[in-house]
Design an enzyme around this catalytic site. Structure first.
Site, PDB file in Angstrom:
ATOM      1  N   ILE A  13     -12.912  43.488 -44.467  1.00 46.15           N
ATOM      2  CA  ILE A  13     -13.377  42.597 -43.394  1.00 46.15           C
ATOM      3  C   ILE A  13     -14.900  42.611 -43.311  1.00 46.15           C
ATOM      4  CG2 ILE A  13     -13.210  42.100 -40.914  1.00 46.15           C
ATOM      5  CD1 ILE A  13     -10.394  43.451 -41.076  1.00 46.15           C
ATOM      6  N   SER A  35     -15.663  55.059 -49.397  1.00 49.21           N
ATOM      7  CA  SER A  35     -14.377  55.751 -49.460  1.00 49.21           C
ATOM      8  C   SER A  35     -13.243  54.735 -49.576  1.00 49.21           C
ATOM      9  CB  SER A  35     -14.168  56.643 -48.235  1.00 49.21           C
ATOM     10  OG  SER A  35     -14.244  55.872 -47.057  1.00 49.21           O
ATOM     11  N   LYS A 106      -7.586  53.385 -41.463  1.00 46.08           N
ATOM     12  CA  LYS A 106      -6.665  52.417 -40.849  1.00 46.08           C
ATOM     13  C   LYS A 106      -5.227  52.464 -41.348  1.00 46.08           C
ATOM     14  CE  LYS A 106      -7.606  48.926 -44.225  1.00 46.08           C
ATOM     15  NZ  LYS A 106      -7.527  47.570 -44.627  1.00 46.08           N
ATOM     16  N   SER A 146      -7.915  46.696 -32.633  1.00 44.75           N
ATOM     17  CA  SER A 146      -6.697  46.271 -33.324  1.00 44.75           C
ATOM     18  C   SER A 146      -5.582  45.953 -32.350  1.00 44.75           C
ATOM     19  CB  SER A 146      -6.240  47.417 -34.229  1.00 44.75           C
ATOM     20  OG  SER A 146      -4.951  47.166 -34.729  1.00 44.75           O
ATOM     21  N   THR A 148      -2.838  46.857 -32.783  1.00 48.39           N
ATOM     22  CA  THR A 148      -1.991  48.057 -32.777  1.00 48.39           C
ATOM     23  C   THR A 148      -1.992  48.719 -31.399  1.00 48.39           C
ATOM     24  OG1 THR A 148      -1.408  49.904 -34.225  1.00 48.39           O
ATOM     25  CG2 THR A 148      -3.667  49.864 -33.453  1.00 48.39           C
ATOM     26  N   TYR A 170      -3.529  56.703 -35.474  1.00 47.39           N
ATOM     27  CA  TYR A 170      -4.483  55.621 -35.752  1.00 47.39           C
ATOM     28  C   TYR A 170      -4.718  54.794 -34.487  1.00 47.39           C
ATOM     29  CZ  TYR A 170      -5.668  50.832 -37.107  1.00 47.39           C
ATOM     30  OH  TYR A 170      -6.222  49.579 -37.166  1.00 47.39           O
ATOM     31  N   LYS A 174      -8.127  54.216 -31.908  1.00 44.24           N
ATOM     32  CA  LYS A 174      -8.683  52.903 -31.527  1.00 44.24           C
ATOM     33  C   LYS A 174      -8.753  52.808 -29.996  1.00 44.24           C
ATOM     34  CE  LYS A 174      -9.476  50.880 -35.489  1.00 44.24           C
ATOM     35  NZ  LYS A 174     -10.825  50.491 -35.907  1.00 44.24           N
ATOM     36  N   PHE A 199      -5.375  40.800 -35.111  1.00 46.54           N
ATOM     37  CA  PHE A 199      -3.949  40.809 -35.429  1.00 46.54           C
ATOM     38  C   PHE A 199      -3.812  41.116 -36.941  1.00 46.54           C
ATOM     39  CE2 PHE A 199      -1.409  40.259 -31.618  1.00 46.54           C
ATOM     40  CZ  PHE A 199      -2.446  40.334 -30.709  1.00 46.54           C
ATOM     41  N   LEU A 221       1.706  44.142 -45.821  1.00 43.91           N
ATOM     42  CA  LEU A 221       2.519  43.155 -46.529  1.00 43.91           C
ATOM     43  C   LEU A 221       1.712  42.291 -47.498  1.00 43.91           C
ATOM     44  CD1 LEU A 221       5.152  41.580 -46.948  1.00 43.91           C
ATOM     45  CD2 LEU A 221       4.586  40.223 -44.932  1.00 43.91           C
ATOM     46  N   PRO A 315       9.778  52.746 -39.778  1.00 47.55           N
ATOM     47  CA  PRO A 315       9.604  53.342 -38.447  1.00 47.55           C
ATOM     48  C   PRO A 315       8.302  52.865 -37.798  1.00 47.55           C
ATOM     49  CG  PRO A 315      10.090  55.042 -40.096  1.00 47.55           C
ATOM     50  CD  PRO A 315       9.892  53.758 -40.840  1.00 47.55           C
TER      51      PRO A 315
HETATM   52  C1  UD1 Z   1       0.058  47.412 -39.706  1.00 47.92           C
HETATM   53  C2  UD1 Z   1       0.056  48.591 -38.776  1.00 47.92           C
HETATM   54  C3  UD1 Z   1      -1.000  48.334 -37.694  1.00 47.92           C
HETATM   55  C4  UD1 Z   1      -2.358  48.129 -38.346  1.00 47.92           C
HETATM   56  C5  UD1 Z   1      -2.277  46.999 -39.360  1.00 47.92           C
HETATM   57  C6  UD1 Z   1      -3.577  46.849 -40.143  1.00 47.92           C
HETATM   58  C7  UD1 Z   1       2.264  49.633 -38.746  1.00 47.92           C
HETATM   59  C8  UD1 Z   1       3.518  49.843 -37.987  1.00 47.92           C
HETATM   60  N1  UD1 Z   1       1.381  48.782 -38.198  1.00 47.92           N
HETATM   61  O1  UD1 Z   1       0.392  46.251 -38.953  1.00 47.92           O
HETATM   62  O2  UD1 Z   1      -1.047  49.436 -36.829  1.00 47.92           O
HETATM   63  O3  UD1 Z   1      -3.314  47.802 -37.374  1.00 47.92           O
HETATM   64  O4  UD1 Z   1      -1.222  47.248 -40.290  1.00 47.92           O
HETATM   65  O5  UD1 Z   1      -3.780  47.909 -41.015  1.00 47.92           O
HETATM   66  O6  UD1 Z   1       2.059  50.200 -39.815  1.00 47.92           O
HETATM   67  N2  UD1 Z   1       6.384  44.552 -44.366  1.00 47.92           N
HETATM   68  C9  UD1 Z   1       7.364  44.481 -45.331  1.00 47.92           C
HETATM   69  N3  UD1 Z   1       7.151  45.077 -46.524  1.00 47.92           N
HETATM   70  C10 UD1 Z   1       5.991  45.740 -46.834  1.00 47.92           C
HETATM   71  C11 UD1 Z   1       4.979  45.798 -45.850  1.00 47.92           C
HETATM   72  C12 UD1 Z   1       5.224  45.206 -44.624  1.00 47.92           C
HETATM   73  O7  UD1 Z   1       8.429  43.894 -45.093  1.00 47.92           O
HETATM   74  O8  UD1 Z   1       5.866  46.269 -47.956  1.00 47.92           O
HETATM   75  C13 UD1 Z   1       6.595  43.859 -43.073  1.00 47.92           C
HETATM   76  C14 UD1 Z   1       6.471  44.740 -41.842  1.00 47.92           C
HETATM   77  O9  UD1 Z   1       7.689  45.316 -41.511  1.00 47.92           O
HETATM   78  C15 UD1 Z   1       5.972  43.727 -40.808  1.00 47.92           C
HETATM   79  C16 UD1 Z   1       5.132  42.743 -41.626  1.00 47.92           C
HETATM   80  O10 UD1 Z   1       5.573  42.888 -42.975  1.00 47.92           O
HETATM   81  O11 UD1 Z   1       7.044  43.020 -40.241  1.00 47.92           O
HETATM   82  C17 UD1 Z   1       3.639  43.006 -41.569  1.00 47.92           C
HETATM   83  O12 UD1 Z   1       3.395  44.361 -41.917  1.00 47.92           O
HETATM   84  P1  UD1 Z   1       1.901  44.918 -42.165  1.00 47.92           P
HETATM   85  O13 UD1 Z   1       1.188  43.994 -43.090  1.00 47.92           O
HETATM   86  O14 UD1 Z   1       2.023  46.352 -42.563  1.00 47.92           O
HETATM   87  O15 UD1 Z   1       1.204  44.766 -40.752  1.00 47.92           O
HETATM   88  P2  UD1 Z   1       1.630  45.358 -39.320  1.00 47.92           P
HETATM   89  O16 UD1 Z   1       2.833  46.207 -39.407  1.00 47.92           O
HETATM   90  O17 UD1 Z   1       1.670  44.223 -38.369  1.00 47.92           O
END
Ligand code: UD1
Length: 376
Positions: A13, A35, A106, A146, A148, A170, A174, A199, A221, A315
């Protein structure tokens, strides 16, 4: 034109925001310990901003690039080090008018196994930064907070007034920094502070030159999905198909990182133009998309097929997390302009051109970099 210090400005970012600030005429000083950021990202930001490449050969060009000399400076340093911060504040005659504080750890899972590291870097790092700001007479700060903080709420969409209930170290760090900045803002006149609650920032600059480059296995994701598309990972695991959402997969508010970068520029403008204040804003699109919607959008936009399997829930996840972004529009005239298709196109442009991130073309500076000239 303001001279802005970006902690963590070589990260995802921070690098995009640095570019947006340079393109709106600001001067930028980056302090980063590399890092989880990369000097190569800052070198490419310089190129994209038309400042020319780093290196002695470009010194003349740098000198011409801004009224006060070079417009982009990079210091290798740690936010927990008062000496490193003093060096950054003193670069090129000092005069830092504002700080954008991106430096921090993070990864949620890592924060549960290494909580002290998170408290040290995220909280102690911010204490040291504020002390340095006081020493150097700077009272304007934009902090990377965040969504979060809202924890696993059922509220949709989530306004800034929603209760703060983080659920992992984490998130606690924040929340602690937000609390600390609130105390600082109340302690003396003159503080101009914005707490920006992001977000889900995703995508990349449309040039494909800068983007997200996670260390190791991506936790999030979008970068994971990009690596599956590029063949670096075999398949995406979708965490849960039984959430109470339209298609059973988790819903999030994805925003293009360039929209987020521009949001920082707007926050800075508002802080500098208005009387001292503490501003707390969500930065999101206000639109929710499920995991499978994102997968489909990525496939359609880029003409690819992404292998995936629905597995158990992760989880700590929640069903839906979507911003109420109306305050950001009201207070600073900002809202997201880029679509999910833009996100998918630009994210893939970055991933396909840089399959190993910056690692395939890494730049390892030694010593301290000031403008185009390297000083050891
Ligand atoms: C996550 C963190 C949040 C942090 C943010 C930015 C958790 C619970 N939340 O947000 O605290 O501020 O990243 O670093 O870790 N998903 C999959 N497969 C994957 C990865 C994610 O299905 O391999 C799904 C997750 O279940 C979720 C969505 O994709 O429904 C988004 O996940 P992600 O990108 O990790 O973001 P957050 O969970 O919203």
């Amino acid at each position: 034109m303001t001279k802005v210090l970006l902690t963590g400005g070589a990260g995802f970012i921070g690098s995009h925001t640095g570019l947006a600030l340079l393109q709106t005429g600001h001067q930028v000083v980056v302090v980063d310990d590399f890092s989880n950021g990369n000097a190569e990202a800052v070198r490419r930001v310089a190129e994209l901003a038309g400042l020319g490449p780093w290196g002695q050969a470009a010194a003349d060009h740098w000198a011409e690039a801004g009224p006060g000399g070079s417009r982009l400076h990079l210091i290798q340093g740690d936010v927990r080090s008062p000496q490193d911060l003093d060096r950054a504040f003193a670069v090129s005659g000092g005069g830092i008018g504002a700080v954008l504080h991106f430096a921090g750890l993070k990864a949620v899972g890592e924060s549960m196994t290494q909580p002290l590291r998170y408290w040290d870097v995220n909280v102690t790092g911010t204490v040291r930064l504020l002390e340095a700001m006081v020493r150097h007479g700077c009272q304007t700060l934009v902090f990377s907070s965040s969504a979060t903080l809202y924890g696993t709420t059922d509220t949709v969409p989530i306004p800034e007034t929603a209760p703060l209930q983080p659920i992992n170290p984490y998130g606690y760090t924040k929340a602690a920094v937000e609390r600390m900045l609130t105390d600082v803002a109340a302690s003396a006149p003159g503080w101009r502070i914005a707490l920006l609650r992001y977000f889900n920032p995703v995508g990349a600059h449309p040039s494909g030159r800068i983007g997200e480059d996670p260390n190791g296995l991506p936790n999030n994701l979008f970068p994971f999905l990009c690596q599956v598309a590029g063949g670096r990972r075999q398949r995406l695991d979708v965490f849960g198909g039984d959430w109470p959402t339209g298609d059973g997969t988790g819903v999030r508010d994805y925003l293009h990182v360039m929209d987020l970068a521009e949001g920082h520029g707007r926050a800075l403008d508002v802080l500098l133009a208005e009387p001292p204040q503490l501003l707390t804003l969500n930065l999101g699109s206000g639109q929710g998309h499920s995991v499978l919607e994102l997968v489909r959008a990525f496939e359609t936009t880029n003409g690819l097929t992404l292998p995936y399997a629905v597995v158990g829930r992760r989880p700590g996840d929640s069903a839906v997390s979507v911003a109420d972004p109306r305050q950001a529009e009201r207070r600073m005239g900002w809202r997201t302009r880029r679509s999910l298709a833009d996100i998918c196109r630009d994210g893939w442009a970055w991933q396909s051109a840089n399959p190993q991130g910056y690692r395939s073309n890494e730049w390892h500076p030694t010593g301290e970099l000031i403008g185009a000239q390297q000083v050891s």
